[in-house]
Design a protein around this motif. Structure first.
Motif, short mmCIF file in Angstrom:
data_model
loop_
_atom_site.label_atom_id
_atom_site.label_comp_id
_atom_site.label_asym_id
_atom_site.label_seq_id
_atom_site.Cartn_x
_atom_site.Cartn_y
_atom_site.Cartn_z
N LEU A 126 -31.15 -102.50 -33.78
CA LEU A 126 -30.72 -103.09 -32.51
C LEU A 126 -29.38 -103.79 -32.65
O LEU A 126 -28.75 -104.12 -31.65
CB LEU A 126 -31.79 -104.07 -32.01
N GLU A 127 -28.95 -104.03 -33.87
CA GLU A 127 -27.64 -104.63 -34.08
C GLU A 127 -26.51 -103.62 -33.88
O GLU A 127 -25.37 -103.99 -33.69
CB GLU A 127 -27.53 -105.20 -35.50
N GLU A 137 -41.97 -107.85 -35.18
CA GLU A 137 -41.88 -107.14 -36.45
C GLU A 137 -42.20 -108.05 -37.63
O GLU A 137 -42.61 -107.58 -38.69
CB GLU A 137 -40.46 -106.55 -36.61
N MET A 157 -34.46 -108.82 -25.86
CA MET A 157 -35.17 -107.69 -26.48
C MET A 157 -35.14 -107.81 -27.99
O MET A 157 -36.16 -107.67 -28.66
CB MET A 157 -34.49 -106.38 -26.10
N LYS A 158 -33.96 -108.07 -28.50
CA LYS A 158 -33.80 -108.15 -29.94
C LYS A 158 -34.72 -109.22 -30.53
O LYS A 158 -35.44 -108.98 -31.49
CB LYS A 158 -32.34 -108.50 -30.25
N ILE A 217 -38.41 -108.15 -30.40
CA ILE A 217 -38.77 -107.14 -31.40
C ILE A 217 -38.79 -107.75 -32.79
O ILE A 217 -39.67 -107.46 -33.61
CB ILE A 217 -37.77 -105.95 -31.34
N ILE A 276 -36.89 -98.12 -29.48
CA ILE A 276 -38.13 -98.76 -29.91
C ILE A 276 -39.32 -97.86 -29.61
O ILE A 276 -40.24 -97.73 -30.42
CB ILE A 276 -38.29 -100.13 -29.24
N LEU A 307 -41.02 -104.49 -23.31
CA LEU A 307 -39.62 -104.34 -22.95
C LEU A 307 -39.46 -103.99 -21.47
O LEU A 307 -38.37 -104.06 -20.92
CB LEU A 307 -38.96 -103.27 -23.82
N MET A 322 -32.03 -99.50 -26.13
CA MET A 322 -32.96 -100.24 -26.99
C MET A 322 -34.39 -99.79 -26.73
O MET A 322 -35.15 -99.51 -27.65
CB MET A 322 -32.87 -101.74 -26.68
N LYS A 323 -34.73 -99.74 -25.46
CA LYS A 323 -36.08 -99.39 -25.09
C LYS A 323 -36.44 -98.02 -25.66
O LYS A 323 -37.49 -97.84 -26.28
CB LYS A 323 -36.19 -99.35 -23.57
N VAL A 358 -42.84 -97.91 -41.07
CA VAL A 358 -41.52 -98.12 -40.47
C VAL A 358 -41.07 -99.54 -40.78
O VAL A 358 -41.81 -100.49 -40.52
CB VAL A 358 -41.59 -97.93 -38.93
N SER A 359 -39.90 -99.68 -41.34
CA SER A 359 -39.42 -101.03 -41.69
C SER A 359 -38.04 -101.30 -41.11
O SER A 359 -37.17 -100.43 -41.17
CB SER A 359 -39.30 -101.20 -43.20
N GLY A 360 -37.85 -102.48 -40.61
CA GLY A 360 -36.51 -102.90 -40.20
C GLY A 360 -36.05 -102.27 -38.90
O GLY A 360 -34.87 -102.01 -38.73
N ALA A 361 -36.98 -102.03 -37.99
CA ALA A 361 -36.59 -101.45 -36.71
C ALA A 361 -35.57 -102.34 -36.00
O ALA A 361 -34.65 -101.84 -35.37
CB ALA A 361 -37.83 -101.26 -35.83
N SER A 362 -35.74 -103.63 -36.16
CA SER A 362 -34.85 -104.52 -35.40
C SER A 362 -33.41 -104.47 -35.91
O SER A 362 -32.49 -104.82 -35.19
CB SER A 362 -35.37 -105.96 -35.43
#
Lengths: 346, 346
Positions: B243-244, A262, A254-255, A258, B258, A243, B254-255, B236-240
């Motif tokens: 970002l929404e 992931e 970025m999105k 990631i 993450i 990033l 965001m940085k 960890v699941s669904g980190a992205s």
DNA sequence: GTTAGCACTCTGTCGAGGCGAGTGCTAATT
DNA sequence: AATTAGCACTCGCCTCGACAGAGTGCTAAC
């Protein structure tokens, strides 16, 4: 694909790629004359650049910006212009001493490898552990958890441990389980998993008519245990380092990045591809490729022990990546890991 | 801390928090009168809002924006205003059917739990597997890999499998290893890891003077095997998905997010804290807290089996999170996992 | 073949101006 | 005494135009 470029064009392409790697900005003709001494005026450089653009090696984001290399341009650079010097023995030592593998089990080694590669390269480290089915059988153990539920522990020659819970005949006693594992350990010793699977399938067919109850149970139990492909283990380290790169500075990019990192399945697919090849592999992401690795390049190499278990490790970074730095790291690390895994089993 | 608010203030605070949860935008006095029927003019609302701001429950990003709840405001909302309805049995069923645990080993269950919680909540799922040292001894196996290198496999009552490579006396034969594991399995059966450690330490002291070579080796081997705390496994699941959320729309945010989600140690520390408490825990991130969870809230609950192995699961989302939706998910999932783990061992 | 010169194009930045949303205060109203 | 209408004021955001800077392509001269 390797169109022949005259030497001047090559030099200029090289200069552009390297300036772009350093700055992440489009590079213009004046910048080239300033930073390199070609004894040419900007105008001449421009002529060459126009040619290179016609060949699809460069492109310009808009009329009045400098040029940036295309994926094809990078490819050419890597194939023809980049010279990868071997590491000096001092560098090898420093690199080697970055890794600490003592007393580590397989999972920890994989994790550590990713972490260190990411730290050294400042990009993202990727490691895919050897596939279950590429390992050689060493030992199997059964542990009764509850009525009809049995924990199977499988150990490969390389010290990889897998476990799985299977359902089995509720009446099985601990003693029977021990007999079964003794039988299997003798019978399957030294076979690859593929061979084990084949053997089990064929024997199950045969045994169906016979009356050796124990053997029958042994076969069906181990068949259940070793049947499915276990999902590939993959380790991603240092995603956040990416990033920092200017190409991923916008929220959308970025999105996307990631999400890519992931989604293990995509990464597995990528690393799987490189597993068929030997030595260091380089994938350059582009819109054209089926796999969506937009703006990223992937440098990989395989590692293995003498028993044939093969894994893949690598670094994923922006296309504008410092190849001459990262390639030796990946290459050497793969050799190192092979050696370490080899030592594990003697 | 629970200052008493009159009913009107409470209603208005609740309205503000809920509007803010829905919109992620500062909410102004007019918006309140439009969306709720308080039979009050914007001016009156403004007066109340000014009071709430004085109490530190609201703040405004700048003079002419609406108000947003502070961390304290959210805290008050959660403590006093939020009513968590129980799930209907239909909802429970839908929720339950989202999870597929059949035939899964511990690691897979943990992974699946995180994945499903993340999917249901649309935030990020967090799962910390039961700590090694909170488990109860069931079985230990030794496998000789090479001269002096032994693979130890440890199985807990709950079916958790750990393995480790230790160095040992090079002269040990397979037979001796088997004798040792038989001895240990008999000796340590049913003890918690803490008890095992204590027992091993004290016996090692005693045995130092005696001559039972085998027992001595058994003790030192198992001591080496069970000694260090294995790093906590965290999923960890669904980190992205995070970002929404609009609060993480800028590159800097965001940085930071993450990086936070990537640094397992921070997450472990957070989840560890909640492990001492019972039921659903809620941490609200704020600049003031020592732990840097800026802009995020964490909802956790513990799970355990009857043998005392305790793990923690939860959802991390923006402070402006849909608490009434996520809390029941976390709560129910923890119960469900407890039941599933319980079943494993009967 | 190379280069100087020039017109042109495109981007990023900066400040001015207008709009919209929201506030705080005051005075009038209930 | 509480509520409300009215009003001046403050910000943030958007748009627009101007402008500087960087770079290009072309042409003509060297």
């Amino acid at each position: 694909m390797a169109e022949t470029l005259n030497e001047r064009s090559q030099n200029i392409l090289e200069a552009i790629v390297e300036d772009y790697i350093a700055s992440a900005e489009p590079v213009g003709s004046r910048a080239i004359t300033r930073r390199h001494s070609f004894n040419l005026s900007p105008a001449s450089i421009r002529n060459v650049m126009a040619d290179l653009e016609d060949m699809g090696l460069l492109c310009s984001p808009h009329t009045s910006a400098g040029r940036i290399p295309t994926a094809k341009g990078f490819q050419y650079y890597i194939d023809s212009l980049l010279e990868i010097r071997d590491l000096s023995s001092r560098e090898r030592e420093t690199l080697q001493s970055s890794y600490r593998f003592q007393g580590m089990k397989m999972e920890d080694i994989m994790q550590e490898v990713g972490r260190v590669m990411s730290g050294l390269s400042q990009y993202t480290g990727l490691v895919m552990a050897p596939k279950f089915s590429s390992t050689v059988f060493r030992q199997i153990e059964f542990i009764r958890l509850s009525e009809g539920r049995v924990l199977v522990i499988y150990v490969s020659e390389s010290g990889l441990v897998q476990n799985k819970i299977i359902t089995a005949d509720a009446g099985l006693t601990n003693q029977q389980l021990e007999q079964i594992s003794n039988y299997l350990n003798k019978e399957l010793n030294g076979l690859s998993i593929q061979e084990v699977r084949a053997k089990l399938s064929s024997e199950l067919q045969e045994e169906r008519v016979r009356f050796d109850q124990l053997k029958k149970q042994a076969l069906s139990l181990s068949h259940a245990a070793l049947q499915d492909e276990v999902e590939n283990q993959i380790y991603v380290s240092g995603a956040s380092l990416m990033l920092e790169q200017p190409e991923f500075s916008s929220p959308q990019q970025m999105k996307k990045l990631i999400q890519t990192l992931e989604s293990k399945s995509l990464l597995i697919e990528l690393l799987d591809r490189s597993q068929s090849a030997q030595g260091v592999q380089i994938f350059i992401g582009s819109e054209s490729s089926q796999i969506d690795l937009d703006g990223c390049s992937l440098i990989t190499s395989n590692f293995s022990n003498q028993k044939g278990a093969i894994g893949t490790l690598g670094v994923i970074g922006p296309v504008r990546m410092n190849y001459s730095k990262v390639i030796p790291i990946v290459d050497f690390t793969a050799q190192l890991v092979s050696r370490v895994l080899g030592r594990e089993i003697e």
